[in-house]
Design an enzyme around this catalytic site. Sequence first.
Site, PDB file in Angstrom:
ATOM      1  CD  GLU A 231       6.483  -4.970  -1.471  1.00 33.37           C
ATOM      2  OE1 GLU A 231       6.842  -6.164  -1.588  1.00 33.37           O
ATOM      3  OE2 GLU A 231       7.266  -4.020  -1.513  1.00 33.37           O
TER       4      GLU A 231
ATOM      5  CG  ASP B  77       9.055  -3.716  -3.619  1.00 29.14           C
ATOM      6  OD1 ASP B  77       9.317  -4.931  -3.662  1.00 29.14           O
ATOM      7  OD2 ASP B  77       8.185  -3.182  -4.334  1.00 29.14           O
TER       8      ASP B  77
ATOM      9  CG  ASP C  56      11.043   1.406  -2.996  1.00 25.05           C
ATOM     10  OD1 ASP C  56      10.404   0.860  -2.063  1.00 25.05           O
ATOM     11  OD2 ASP C  56      10.563   1.569  -4.131  1.00 25.05           O
TER      12      ASP C  56
ATOM     13  CG  HIS D  62      18.066   0.063  -4.503  1.00 27.71           C
ATOM     14  ND1 HIS D  62      18.332  -0.206  -3.194  1.00 27.71           N
ATOM     15  CD2 HIS D  62      16.907   0.764  -4.519  1.00 27.71           C
ATOM     16  CE1 HIS D  62      17.372   0.311  -2.434  1.00 27.71           C
ATOM     17  NE2 HIS D  62      16.497   0.908  -3.220  1.00 27.71           N
TER      18      HIS D  62
ATOM     19  CE1 TYR E  81      11.072  -2.831  -6.122  1.00 26.29           C
ATOM     20  CE2 TYR E  81      12.530  -0.974  -5.661  1.00 26.29           C
ATOM     21  CZ  TYR E  81      11.273  -1.550  -5.645  1.00 26.29           C
ATOM     22  OH  TYR E  81      10.201  -0.845  -5.140  1.00 26.29           O
TER      23      TYR E  81
ATOM     24  NE  ARG F 237       7.797   1.638  -8.382  1.00 27.15           N
ATOM     25  CZ  ARG F 237       7.092   0.504  -8.439  1.00 27.15           C
ATOM     26  NH1 ARG F 237       7.553  -0.585  -7.838  1.00 27.15           N
ATOM     27  NH2 ARG F 237       5.948   0.453  -9.075  1.00 27.15           N
TER      28      ARG F 237
ATOM     29  CD  GLU G  34       5.770   5.078  -1.402  1.00 29.46           C
ATOM     30  OE1 GLU G  34       4.704   4.550  -1.047  1.00 29.46           O
ATOM     31  OE2 GLU G  34       6.074   6.244  -1.091  1.00 29.46           O
TER      32      GLU G  34
END
Length: 854
Positions: free
Chosen positions: A7, A80, A82, A340, A293, A295, A84
């Site tokens: 990203e 990432d 997740d 996670h 990470y 989130r 998103e």
Amino acid sequence: MQLVIVESPAKAKTIEKYLGGDYRVLASYGHVRDLPAKDGSVNPDEGFAMEWENYADKAKQLKAIADEAKKADRLILATDPDREGEAISWHVQEVLKNRKALPKQVERVTFNAITKPAILAAMKAPRELDTDLIDAYRARRALDYLVGFTLSPVLWRKLPGAKSAGRVQSVALRLIVEREREIESFVAQEYWSVTAQMEQDGTLFTARLVQWQGRKLDRLSIGNEGDALAAKKAVEDGRFSVSSVETKPATRNPPPPFTTSTLQQEAARKLGFSADHTMRVAQGLYEDGAITYMRTDGVQMDGSAISAARAAIADRYDGGYVPDKPRQYQTKAKNAQEAHEAIRPTDFSKDRVGGGDHARLYDLIWKRALASQMASARMERTTIDLADGTGQQVLRATGQVVLFPGYLALYEEGQDDSADEDAKRLPRLREGDAPAKKSVDAEQHFTQPPPRFSEASLVKRLEELGIGRPSTYASIIKTLKDRAYVRVEKNRFFAEESGRLVTAFLERFFEKYVGYDFTAELEEELDDVSGGRAEWQAVLEAFWRDFKPRTSEVMDYKPSEVTEQLDTFLEPYLFPKKADDSDPRLCPQCGDGRLALRGGKFGAFVACSNYPDCKFTRRFGQPGSDGEAAQDESLGNDPETGLPVERKTGRFGPYIQLGEGKEAKRASIPKDVLELDLEMALKLLSLPRTVGMHPETGNPITASIGRYGPYLAHDGKYARLQSTADVFETGMNAAVVKLAEAAAGGGRPQRGAARAPLKELGKHPRTEAEIKLMEGRYGPYVTDGETNATLPKSITPDQLTLEEAAQLIDARAAAAPAKGKKKAAPKKAAAKKAPAKTGAKKAPAKKKATAAAE
């Protein structure tokens, strides 16, 4: 060649360094496409088919990715870990497929930390894209789009002044509004406490009366001053000795490492960070490889991380601080998803990383993660009762002693609204001891309403209800602030008029869709899609089947019908009962008309039924007000024209009016004018004032009051004044000097002239660049020397904080196109960015885009 897509540029740079060799790593700069801001982007009649459009400001990135992809043998999507992140990878793959630039071999890898071991391990375990996560993303995006593009137009047409509604945003707003209603309806109850200051062996302690005249007391038992004084006298007259000592051992276990929501809560409590700022700083720490990470709903740490934490504890403390077995945690969050690892440092040997807010947040994460593997704290809680000779009066003292601090030696979790009353120290006492009584006090108290939500307690409540997801809480709260539905004072949320009105509208006409249970159940269904237990189109169909007819039904209502129903729904708030039982709807001005809610071009207000004969009005946010400020007040007559001068109050505040009808002249009353008489009123009506002719140009210099306060003007150039008094008192010499200073560096300078900052805010918490507040051609803005960001109307320059400025710059930088090799001049760069951001050719869709973005 192998092409890796992530990203962010920072992430790309680090990963390319670790991989080296035949790898080329490029950044997508987040999402590369979205649903266009127009009707029809989601088509419920075609199985909720979705039309995607590439972001205009991502054209350079997409071209670079496509060019490299055509040369690559393998595409590795490493965004990432997740939902998103999965969606971004899917979007990149679809774009490349449409451009016929997709390599034959496409793989997905995920890693929880940007460290060399984690990245190399991930590269050895590639997988395919997770279609369940992608379907869950599509379902959420379609759902939010349909709510935004269907419900927001209903608001715009039926509720003037409303800005937008969102699926989760509106429910979060309801929480804040309902808390406001609880506070307003709360009736305080008087109660008294009687306490004695005691002393034993030189140690003072406080004991509270818990039994009086043989009757046990609770907090509200003594309800008036007479009883309180009688109880006080009984304590003063009595001779008290220790009747019992009860000691109980207690153990406190450490909290688990941070999840997204607990990190946001603790950073708000201890560091004063907003949820949005917390996530920005955490993102930087993650991209720098300092933490895992950020989130996540998970509370468990990897086995190797637990071992590293235990070793770090052993290095810092003696062996008693390391428990016999590693601690294991289970998540308690409702609907925990995509679990996670918890948020933790990637290297426990580093107790400090970076500087500023990054160092502060890292310190919090490091301490929490390390403490989670430390020994429990052992305490001794003591309760001492002291009785008088009759046994009718009993005092009680409580306290605790920490026998072994355990994890408390490093970290203690913050609290929102309560304190530990048992944390007081007590002297050692035995039965029969008679400590000295130093004084006795009777203190009056009143019960308190529930506290307003802080960011921490709001996030906690949303999580408890299962509404939204931790990764979305920051954007939800930011949206409520940006829409001016709420304001924040002393870290507490206050519902604004617009927020209360929107909530009332949704509760009256869309009660089901702002219901806590319904929203939580819908979240569960979306999680079922993530887990492959439900089909995304079926979830959307079930929602749309009821939602669309309801919006169509409300859209058919006349605005007057909507206002009438809201008038009834809001009656307890707008027209509360009066102490004298008089009619709360009776007009205080004409004494005959009835007050009712009305809708206007700029929002709702209360008006008299005898309009136009009676012009009484009251702002929506003034429930129960007698409207005295709204009544006309005569200040006298203008000596020159003989016309009446009146002080009036409109829906936008107080103003002065000279004359009547369309020909009347009006002027707003500045906030710093505390005493208004006829002389001051005529001065305000006479503005602008001509100070004199400029000695160089011969053109007039004028002084007046504008939207942003008092100012001087000359030949299209401006200089700020400090107060209303300066408008009338600034002389010619001072005016010339101020205009010259403004032209050189302040006010609204000439094109190309050097600008002096209005304020130097300090260093950016992440980049360390100096942030300054400037005055630009189109209003105030902040800059770090590389990126300029205009201040939104919701933020006033004098209240701007360093944190808010950094957030604005970060958001503007993230939205800007990637920089090319040749750096453009600042003014040209700004000109090029503007169309990409605002979509000038699509101006009519701008309002809808805002609604759909919820």
